[in-house]
Design a protein around this motif. Sequence first.
Motif, PDB file in Angstrom:
ATOM      1  N   VAL A 119      -5.620   4.610   1.186  1.00 48.29           N
ATOM      2  CA  VAL A 119      -4.683   5.730   1.873  1.00 48.29           C
ATOM      3  C   VAL A 119      -5.003   7.035   1.210  1.00 48.29           C
ATOM      4  N   ALA A 120      -5.134   7.143  -0.221  1.00 51.74           N
ATOM      5  CA  ALA A 120      -5.230   8.154  -0.926  1.00 51.74           C
ATOM      6  C   ALA A 120      -6.838   8.828  -0.613  1.00 51.74           C
ATOM      7  N   LEU A 121      -7.605   8.072  -0.814  1.00 51.11           N
ATOM      8  CA  LEU A 121      -9.159   8.449  -0.683  1.00 51.11           C
ATOM      9  C   LEU A 121      -9.511   8.849   0.877  1.00 51.11           C
ATOM     10  N   GLY A 122      -8.451   8.514   2.030  1.00 52.54           N
ATOM     11  CA  GLY A 122      -8.889   8.666   3.178  1.00 52.54           C
ATOM     12  C   GLY A 122      -9.994   7.898   3.652  1.00 52.54           C
ATOM     13  N   ALA A 123      -9.750   6.913   3.312  1.00 48.42           N
ATOM     14  CA  ALA A 123     -10.784   5.622   3.993  1.00 48.42           C
ATOM     15  C   ALA A 123     -10.572   5.327   5.561  1.00 48.42           C
TER      16      ALA A 123
ATOM     17  N   PHE B 187       0.922 -10.119 -13.037  1.00 49.01           N
ATOM     18  CA  PHE B 187       1.007 -10.778 -11.743  1.00 49.01           C
ATOM     19  C   PHE B 187       2.449 -10.455 -11.404  1.00 49.01           C
ATOM     20  N   ALA B 188       2.740  -8.979 -11.124  1.00 52.37           N
ATOM     21  CA  ALA B 188       4.028  -8.535 -10.788  1.00 52.37           C
ATOM     22  C   ALA B 188       3.577  -7.491  -9.769  1.00 52.37           C
ATOM     23  N   PHE B 189       4.537  -7.201  -8.869  1.00 52.23           N
ATOM     24  CA  PHE B 189       4.623  -6.138  -7.705  1.00 52.23           C
ATOM     25  C   PHE B 189       5.073  -4.964  -8.418  1.00 52.23           C
ATOM     26  N   ALA B 190       4.500  -3.683  -7.662  1.00 52.63           N
ATOM     27  CA  ALA B 190       4.769  -2.419  -8.414  1.00 52.63           C
ATOM     28  C   ALA B 190       6.098  -2.282  -7.881  1.00 52.63           C
ATOM     29  N   LEU B 191       6.920  -1.614  -9.081  1.00 55.06           N
ATOM     30  CA  LEU B 191       8.172  -0.886  -8.936  1.00 55.06           C
ATOM     31  C   LEU B 191       7.985   0.778  -8.340  1.00 55.06           C
ATOM     32  N   ALA B 192       6.862   1.077  -9.063  1.00 52.42           N
ATOM     33  CA  ALA B 192       6.301   2.317  -8.348  1.00 52.42           C
ATOM     34  C   ALA B 192       4.712   2.369  -8.951  1.00 52.42           C
ATOM     35  N   SER B 193       4.002   3.082  -8.293  1.00 46.21           N
ATOM     36  CA  SER B 193       2.753   3.096  -8.488  1.00 46.21           C
ATOM     37  C   SER B 193       2.072   4.383  -7.908  1.00 46.21           C
ATOM     38  N   ALA B 194       1.050   4.951  -8.512  1.00 46.03           N
ATOM     39  CA  ALA B 194       0.316   6.192  -8.117  1.00 46.03           C
ATOM     40  C   ALA B 194      -1.281   6.074  -7.951  1.00 46.03           C
ATOM     41  N   ALA B 195      -1.688   6.429  -7.091  1.00 45.10           N
ATOM     42  CA  ALA B 195      -3.257   6.571  -6.800  1.00 45.10           C
ATOM     43  C   ALA B 195      -3.676   7.935  -6.903  1.00 45.10           C
ATOM     44  N   VAL B 196      -4.246   8.522  -7.768  1.00 48.81           N
ATOM     45  CA  VAL B 196      -4.608  10.047  -7.659  1.00 48.81           C
ATOM     46  C   VAL B 196      -6.145  10.114  -7.811  1.00 48.81           C
ATOM     47  N   ALA B 197      -6.798  11.142  -7.145  1.00 47.08           N
ATOM     48  CA  ALA B 197      -8.099  11.577  -7.299  1.00 47.08           C
ATOM     49  C   ALA B 197      -7.932  13.050  -7.323  1.00 47.08           C
ATOM     50  N   VAL B 198      -8.661  13.637  -8.453  1.00 46.20           N
ATOM     51  CA  VAL B 198      -8.471  15.230  -8.947  1.00 46.20           C
ATOM     52  C   VAL B 198     -10.037  15.567  -8.916  1.00 46.20           C
TER      53      VAL B 198
ATOM     54  N   LYS C  78      -8.837  24.897 -12.854  1.00 45.48           N
ATOM     55  CA  LYS C  78      -8.104  24.785 -11.472  1.00 45.48           C
ATOM     56  C   LYS C  78      -8.336  23.537 -10.724  1.00 45.48           C
ATOM     57  N   ILE C  79      -7.411  23.048  -9.993  1.00 47.57           N
ATOM     58  CA  ILE C  79      -7.495  21.867  -8.974  1.00 47.57           C
ATOM     59  C   ILE C  79      -7.955  22.372  -7.686  1.00 47.57           C
ATOM     60  N   GLN C  80      -9.375  21.818  -7.371  1.00 47.26           N
ATOM     61  CA  GLN C  80     -10.249  22.263  -6.150  1.00 47.26           C
ATOM     62  C   GLN C  80      -9.595  21.351  -5.049  1.00 47.26           C
ATOM     63  N   ASP C  81      -9.349  20.015  -5.495  1.00 48.59           N
ATOM     64  CA  ASP C  81      -9.005  18.822  -4.612  1.00 48.59           C
ATOM     65  C   ASP C  81      -8.253  17.920  -5.060  1.00 48.59           C
ATOM     66  N   ALA C  82      -7.160  17.432  -4.353  1.00 51.26           N
ATOM     67  CA  ALA C  82      -6.388  16.275  -4.728  1.00 51.26           C
ATOM     68  C   ALA C  82      -5.958  15.388  -3.749  1.00 51.26           C
ATOM     69  N   ARG C  83      -5.992  14.194  -4.095  1.00 51.50           N
ATOM     70  CA  ARG C  83      -5.535  13.226  -3.305  1.00 51.50           C
ATOM     71  C   ARG C  83      -4.461  12.341  -4.083  1.00 51.50           C
ATOM     72  N   VAL C  84      -3.440  12.023  -3.333  1.00 50.33           N
ATOM     73  CA  VAL C  84      -2.356  11.394  -3.776  1.00 50.33           C
ATOM     74  C   VAL C  84      -1.713  10.211  -2.915  1.00 50.33           C
TER      75      VAL C  84
END
Length: 331
Positions: free
Chosen positions: A174-178, A242-253, A259-265
């Motif tokens: 979802v972060a990558l816009g698949a 072997f455990a599910f995430a309590l919190a996770s982040a997928a980032v692409a920058v 300077k940040i030109q593009d970011a996906r979160v």
Amino acid sequence: MIDFQYVRTTDIEAALRAGTAPSAKYVAGGTNLIDLMKLNVERPGHVVDINDLGRRNPSLSMIADMPGGGLRLGALARMRDVAWDARVRERYPVVSQALLLAASGQLRNMATIGGNVLQRTRCPYFRDTAMPCNKREPGSGCSALSGINRTEAVLGVSDHCIATYPGDLAVALVALGATVTIRGPGAGDRLIDFASLHVVPGTHPERETTLRPGELITSIDLPPLPAAKRSLYLKVRDRASFAFALASAAVAVDVQSGKIQDARVGLGGVATRPWRSTEAEHELIGKPVSEHTFREAAEAALAKARPHRDNAFKVLLAKRTLVRALTEVTT
């Protein structure tokens, strides 16, 4: 486990026709469906085994280059094969990392990409047929609202369901816009954004995706995204494997001259569906790489969080996870 009709075919149209039978379910790796059938949570009248479809349709299990630099992941490709594919690791490290942090090695050997993104919640009340659950039995109530809700969601929740979407791969996608390719019985392919595949619970928690009866995911396309080369999946959980995430982040920058030109979160473990935070992306794009920028993005990402009694810690945890992921990926 209840009695059911079992169908196995090498022909995709035959599989699609079988998939329209009352309460039919497709099975490939079976790592989620079979578990839920044993628990009596899933009670399909027909089980359509699609493992052999790749014999006539090799594209269903292939990882293929696309014009322009993207990659196509066949829906029957195994998690293991995608995770270790050299092109995925080089061009979309966030996808490889998300897969390698998911499940166990044995499960990754069996589970498919299409099945993985459609896995159902791990909410304990959903899996316990003695407890009310609007997702399992519409209108019966949500036990998690007043029960033990430490692992439940804080984003995209409703008064009818706060179950967390459990997957890792979907957060990266979802972060990558698949893009998802779907085929239905008697119909051609239709394409949807991955962000449109899953839905928030609202008043109908039993509706989890926009798939129509009998439809089958055939592939998922990763776009040619420059930011994807600098991407990361960070997963925080109760134990190291072997455990599910309590919190996770997928980032692409994509960073140019500091300077940040593009970011996906994308955020996982905290939402009712794979969660893309356009609010965080807005706070990042055009800003300098700094801890202040990352903290502002994290605040924006969790601004609409609705925690409950036991899961309020997830708000702060998700913010810190996102800041750490952005720091690591830009260092």
